[in-house]
Design a protein around this motif. Structure first.
Motif, short mmCIF file in Angstrom:
data_model
loop_
_atom_site.label_atom_id
_atom_site.label_comp_id
_atom_site.label_asym_id
_atom_site.label_seq_id
_atom_site.Cartn_x
_atom_site.Cartn_y
_atom_site.Cartn_z
N LEU A 308 0.83 -1.21 0.00
CA LEU A 308 0.00 0.00 0.00
C LEU A 308 0.86 1.25 0.00
O LEU A 308 0.55 2.23 -0.69
N GLN A 309 1.94 1.25 0.75
CA GLN A 309 2.81 2.42 0.79
C GLN A 309 3.41 2.72 -0.58
O GLN A 309 3.44 3.88 -1.01
N LYS A 310 3.87 1.70 -1.27
CA LYS A 310 4.49 1.92 -2.58
C LYS A 310 3.46 2.33 -3.63
O LYS A 310 3.75 3.15 -4.50
N PHE A 311 2.28 1.75 -3.54
CA PHE A 311 1.21 2.14 -4.46
C PHE A 311 0.83 3.60 -4.23
O PHE A 311 0.74 4.39 -5.18
N LEU A 312 0.64 4.00 -2.98
CA LEU A 312 0.27 5.38 -2.67
C LEU A 312 1.41 6.34 -2.99
O LEU A 312 1.17 7.46 -3.47
N ALA A 313 2.64 5.92 -2.75
CA ALA A 313 3.79 6.77 -3.06
C ALA A 313 3.89 7.03 -4.57
O ALA A 313 4.27 8.12 -5.00
N HIS A 314 3.54 6.03 -5.36
CA HIS A 314 3.56 6.20 -6.82
C HIS A 314 2.65 7.35 -7.25
O HIS A 314 2.96 8.08 -8.20
N TYR A 315 1.54 7.53 -6.56
CA TYR A 315 0.59 8.59 -6.89
C TYR A 315 0.79 9.84 -6.02
O TYR A 315 -0.07 10.72 -6.00
N GLY A 316 1.90 9.90 -5.30
CA GLY A 316 2.21 11.10 -4.53
C GLY A 316 1.40 11.28 -3.27
O GLY A 316 1.35 12.37 -2.70
N ARG A 317 0.77 10.22 -2.78
CA ARG A 317 -0.08 10.34 -1.60
C ARG A 317 0.59 9.84 -0.32
O ARG A 317 0.03 9.98 0.76
N TYR A 318 1.73 9.22 -0.45
CA TYR A 318 2.44 8.74 0.74
C TYR A 318 3.88 9.22 0.66
O TYR A 318 4.59 8.96 -0.31
#
Length: 335
Positions: A308-318
């Motif tokens: 989840l962290q890497k997925f959200l980081a990809h979209y600039g949310r984490y």
């Protein structure tokens, strides 16, 4: 001017979009591409646009998760961990959609991947190697963030692999097997689920290399491929043990540990060293009872959080620290 508050126009100019696009992103009016939303939010934060300092992202991001049948205890645990993690990050407007393939048939897997890709903003998959699966994932990875879970498919252009070092797991299993068997000389039966699962192949390679290099008294019997089916596992193990009285150890990478344990007890072969993976409730009971000698376990919670962290980081949310995953060894005394 010093102290001047940033405006929608400032963010629009920095991000290279229209003021209307900035308005749609900040006020959640929709109809904005994911990469554009990411760019607008990045510049809104950097320019300290007041309304974004505590901004909850307005567009729901959906991660499509493709796993084997949910009847497998390992995947039950993974589903539970992913659901909990999505709840923990719900303030970032992330949701998970699960897709399950019930058969080890590439056509079923391809169909599920295509369905997930149409409906989701990213993919997290535990699938086996096949030319058509590889071709599809390589194509999708050019436009969607693709993450492999538990078993990697290298060189498809995916963002990252979420899971443990399977070869290291296999090497640890080999070390444990060699030490438990000790001075006894005999053969070890290795059971994989499906060789085209990269993790199964890597575990076997690590296991073989350690036995070959450090425990030459342990040779490998003809391996078994169960195709992740408990009935097949049980039947093939019974056949192998009936034909080969020289087996001193079993390394099960696949399912069916309870069935194997029961057969070993009933056939007075309980002196065989037995090692497997995943500390499910069933394997915990077998370990406590002494029917299993060791379990190598990967942490569902850590893998779910990292995904989840890497997925959200990809979209600039984490923007926090990205976690790590590893594996643990369980014996009777620490399970």
């Amino acid at each position: 001017m010093a102290g001047k508050r940033a405006s929608f126009a400032d963010v629009a100019a920095a991000a290279g979009v229209s003021i209307g696009t900035v308005d749609r992103v900040i006020n959640g009016r929709g109809n904005v591409k994911a990469e554009t939303e990411q760019k607008v939010l990045k510049w809104a934060r950097e320019l300290r646009l007041d309304r974004t300092l505590s901004l909850r992202p307005t567009r729901i991001l959906k991660l499509g998760v493709l796993l084997q049948t949910r009847r497998n205890p390992f995947y039950e645990g993974m589903v539970s961990a992913l659901k909990q993690c999505a709840s923990d990050y719900s303030y970032l407007n992330v949701q998970i959609a699960f897709y399950f393939f019930e058969r080890l048939d590439y056509r079923d897997v391809v169909e599920k991947i295509e369905a997930a890709a149409r409906a989701c903003d990213g993919l997290l998959l535990d699938v086996f190697e096949h030319p058509q699966i590889r071709e599809l994932l390589t194509k999708l990875a050019t436009s969607l963030p693709v993450f492999t879970l538990a078993s990697d498919i290298p060189d498809i252009g995916s963002i990252d692999y979420i899971g443990v070092d399977a070869r290291a797991e296999g090497r640890v299993a080999g070390e444990l097997m060699g030490r438990f068997v000790g001075a006894k000389k005999g053969e070890v039966l290795l059971i994989s689920g499906l060789q085209s699962f990269h993790a199964h192949e890597q575990r076997e390679m690590g296991f073989r290399s350690v036995l070959r290099d450090r425990f030459p008294n342990c040779t490998l019997a003809k391996p078994i491929e169960s195709r992740e089916d408990k009935v097949s596992t049980e039947l093939q193990v019974k056949s192998a043990l009936a034909k080969n009285k020289n087996i001193v150890g079993i390394y099960n990478i696949s399912v069916g540990s309870r069935e194997i344990s029961e057969f070993l007890q009933h056939s007075n072969r309980s002196n065989i060293t037995f090692i497997t993976h995943e500390l499910t409730a069933e394997n915990r009971t077998l370990l406590k009872s002494g029917f299993l000698d060791a379990v190598i376990d990967q942490d569902h919670a850590s893998e779910a959080r990292l995904a989840l962290q890497k997925f959200l980081a990809h979209y600039g949310r984490y923007e926090g620290q990205i976690g790590q995953v590893g594996f643990r060894i369980y014996l009777r005394e620490n399970c």
